[in-house]
Structure formats: structure tokens, C-alpha cells
Write a protein that holds these residues in place. Structure first.
Motif, mmCIF file in Angstrom:
data_model
loop_
_atom_site.group_PDB
_atom_site.id
_atom_site.type_symbol
_atom_site.label_atom_id
_atom_site.label_comp_id
_atom_site.label_asym_id
_atom_site.label_seq_id
_atom_site.Cartn_x
_atom_site.Cartn_y
_atom_site.Cartn_z
ATOM 1 N N ILE A 194 7.374 28.013 9.664
ATOM 2 C CA ILE A 194 7.721 26.772 8.800
ATOM 3 C C ILE A 194 8.489 25.775 9.692
ATOM 4 O O ILE A 194 8.285 24.578 9.737
ATOM 5 N N THR A 195 9.441 26.075 10.909
ATOM 6 C CA THR A 195 10.018 25.220 11.615
ATOM 7 C C THR A 195 9.099 24.680 12.272
ATOM 8 O O THR A 195 9.156 23.216 12.711
ATOM 9 N N PRO A 196 8.235 25.090 13.378
ATOM 10 C CA PRO A 196 7.231 24.523 14.214
ATOM 11 C C PRO A 196 6.381 23.480 13.255
ATOM 12 O O PRO A 196 5.986 22.389 13.871
ATOM 13 N N ALA A 197 5.907 23.991 12.139
ATOM 14 C CA ALA A 197 5.210 22.984 11.275
ATOM 15 C C ALA A 197 5.742 21.877 11.026
ATOM 16 O O ALA A 197 5.300 20.823 10.875
ATOM 17 N N GLY A 198 7.149 21.982 10.453
ATOM 18 C CA GLY A 198 8.049 20.910 10.136
ATOM 19 C C GLY A 198 7.973 19.773 11.512
ATOM 20 O O GLY A 198 8.023 18.728 11.328
ATOM 21 N N GLY A 199 7.943 20.542 12.646
ATOM 22 C CA GLY A 199 7.988 19.740 13.946
ATOM 23 C C GLY A 199 6.849 18.937 14.120
ATOM 24 O O GLY A 199 7.009 17.685 14.585
ATOM 25 N N MET A 200 5.686 19.558 13.676
ATOM 26 C CA MET A 200 4.361 18.915 13.809
ATOM 27 C C MET A 200 4.481 17.752 12.773
ATOM 28 O O MET A 200 3.637 16.713 13.041
ATOM 29 N N ILE A 201 4.977 17.951 11.677
ATOM 30 C CA ILE A 201 4.838 17.119 10.531
ATOM 31 C C ILE A 201 5.730 15.889 10.860
ATOM 32 O O ILE A 201 5.253 14.915 10.646
ATOM 33 N N THR A 202 6.902 16.088 11.586
ATOM 34 C CA THR A 202 7.568 15.071 11.890
ATOM 35 C C THR A 202 7.074 14.171 13.057
ATOM 36 O O THR A 202 7.187 12.889 13.159
ATOM 37 N N ALA A 203 6.502 14.751 14.022
ATOM 38 C CA ALA A 203 5.756 14.084 15.123
ATOM 39 C C ALA A 203 4.615 13.281 14.500
ATOM 40 O O ALA A 203 4.583 12.033 14.751
ATOM 41 N N LEU A 204 4.043 13.598 13.321
ATOM 42 C CA LEU A 204 2.991 12.961 12.803
ATOM 43 C C LEU A 204 3.609 11.900 12.226
ATOM 44 O O LEU A 204 3.137 10.476 12.143
ATOM 45 N N GLY A 205 4.810 11.806 11.694
ATOM 46 C CA GLY A 205 5.530 10.763 11.040
ATOM 47 C C GLY A 205 6.082 9.721 12.198
ATOM 48 O O GLY A 205 5.857 8.360 11.623
ATOM 49 N N TRP A 206 6.327 10.037 13.264
ATOM 50 C CA TRP A 206 6.555 9.031 14.022
ATOM 51 C C TRP A 206 5.194 8.333 14.598
ATOM 52 O O TRP A 206 5.447 7.060 14.936
ATOM 53 N N ILE A 207 4.154 9.131 14.814
ATOM 54 C CA ILE A 207 2.700 8.383 15.232
ATOM 55 C C ILE A 207 2.457 7.513 13.991
ATOM 56 O O ILE A 207 1.975 6.264 14.040
ATOM 57 N N LEU A 208 2.808 7.695 12.532
ATOM 58 C CA LEU A 208 2.312 7.028 11.467
ATOM 59 C C LEU A 208 3.302 5.671 11.557
ATOM 60 O O LEU A 208 3.031 4.586 11.059
ATOM 61 N N LEU A 209 4.532 5.998 11.762
ATOM 62 C CA LEU A 209 5.446 4.949 11.855
ATOM 63 C C LEU A 209 5.157 3.842 12.921
ATOM 64 O O LEU A 209 5.075 2.503 12.807
ATOM 65 N N ALA A 210 4.699 4.253 14.228
ATOM 66 C CA ALA A 210 4.261 3.363 15.285
ATOM 67 C C ALA A 210 3.092 2.592 14.700
ATOM 68 O O ALA A 210 2.828 1.322 14.959
ATOM 69 N N LEU A 211 1.955 3.140 13.909
ATOM 70 C CA LEU A 211 0.729 2.579 13.302
ATOM 71 C C LEU A 211 1.503 1.570 12.693
ATOM 72 O O LEU A 211 0.816 0.404 12.290
ATOM 73 N N SER B 207 0.799 -1.289 0.063
ATOM 74 C CA SER B 207 -0.092 0.191 -0.018
ATOM 75 C C SER B 207 0.937 1.209 -0.030
ATOM 76 O O SER B 207 1.892 1.164 0.812
ATOM 77 N N TYR B 208 0.405 2.242 -0.804
ATOM 78 C CA TYR B 208 1.137 3.440 -0.666
ATOM 79 C C TYR B 208 0.966 4.330 0.479
ATOM 80 O O TYR B 208 1.655 5.065 0.971
ATOM 81 N N LEU B 209 -0.079 4.039 1.340
ATOM 82 C CA LEU B 209 -0.254 4.292 2.926
ATOM 83 C C LEU B 209 0.813 4.197 3.525
ATOM 84 O O LEU B 209 1.440 4.802 4.556
ATOM 85 N N SER B 210 1.497 3.049 3.366
ATOM 86 C CA SER B 210 2.785 2.598 4.197
ATOM 87 C C SER B 210 3.956 3.361 4.005
ATOM 88 O O SER B 210 4.793 3.598 4.839
ATOM 89 N N LEU B 211 3.883 4.502 3.009
ATOM 90 C CA LEU B 211 4.946 5.452 2.817
ATOM 91 C C LEU B 211 4.567 6.631 3.502
ATOM 92 O O LEU B 211 5.835 7.683 3.623
ATOM 93 N N LEU B 212 3.695 6.814 3.961
ATOM 94 C CA LEU B 212 3.327 8.001 4.645
ATOM 95 C C LEU B 212 4.431 8.363 5.880
ATOM 96 O O LEU B 212 4.506 9.584 5.824
#
Length: 132
Positions: A100-117, A66-71
């Protein structure tokens, strides 16, 4: 195709973080204030960590169709560009990077959550001994 591009980005993020760290340690760092240098070192550190975690996400995604696994990896890429890039832009190019910098931090945090899932779904839906 997207997975191939993301692997290329892993290499570019990792290599450019090494080059940036070398530049800060050998010359460029002497032209900066201690606060600027500290901030830039933080950007390099996060870029290096995110490059490694992005690669881990791509390894996990290789078992999925799934392409979702690349999120997660996509979030790490975009988050790193925004977070570290925002810091680089602010201190090296005197740009007003705003949120930009705080938004990048939030996107990275989302990446951690998605990686856990992704890791949890991999464990729940497979019989691979690696994750037992």
C-alpha cells in the motif's frame, strides 16, 4: 461537485496532518521506537506537502472546464491516503500494509507528472499573465 469534495479533502488532509504531528510531538511519540517515530514523521511531512500541492492543483484546475484537470489532485489525495495511511496503519495499528505504501508513492508521483502537464497545458492554452 467533485471539485468541492476535493477541496474538503484538502482541508481534512491538512488538518489531520497537524493533529497527527501534534500527537507525535506531545505524548504519542514517547510510546514509539525512534524508527517508528521517524517513519510516522515522514508520513506527516508528506501528508502536509501533498495537501498544499493538491490545493495548487485545484487552483490550476479551476481555470479548466474538464474533469481531467482534477486528476492531479485526485492522485495526490489517493496517493496520500495510501502512502501516509499505510505508514500510520503499520506503526499505529500494527497492520500488515504490504504494498500500500509504495503504491501510494507511485500514485503521488503520477500526481506530480499530471500536475506538470496541467501547468504546461494551462500555459500553452491561455493568455493569463500569471504564468508568463
Amino acid at each position: 461537485m467533485l471539485k468541492t469534495v476535493l477541496w474538503g479533502c484538502v482541508g481534512l488532509l491538512g488538518a489531520s496532518s497537524v493533529f497527527m504531528d501534534a500527537g507525535l510531538s506531545h505524548g504519542l511519540g514517547q510510546q514509539l521506537t525512534p524508527d517508528q517515530l521517524s517513519s510516522l514523521k515522514t508520513a506527516v511531512y508528506y501528508q502536509q506537502i501533498n495537501s498544499i500541492v493538491m490545493a495548487i492543483g485545484l487552483i490550476l484546475a479551476s481555470a479548466k472546464r474538464s474533469y481531467l484537470s482534477l486528476l492531479p489532485s485526485l492522485c495526490f489525495l489517493l496517493g496520500t491516503i495510501a502512502f501516509s495511511g499505510g505508514i500510520y496503519g503499520k506503526h499505529l495499528l500494527a497492520l500488515n500494509t504490504g504494498m500500500i505504501t509504495p503504491a501510494g508513492g507511485m500514485i503521488t508521483a503520477l500526481g506530480w507528472i499530471l500536475l506538470a502537464l496541467l501547468g504546461i497545458s494551462y500555459k500553452l492554452n491561455s493568455n493569463h499573465s500569471t504564468f508568463r
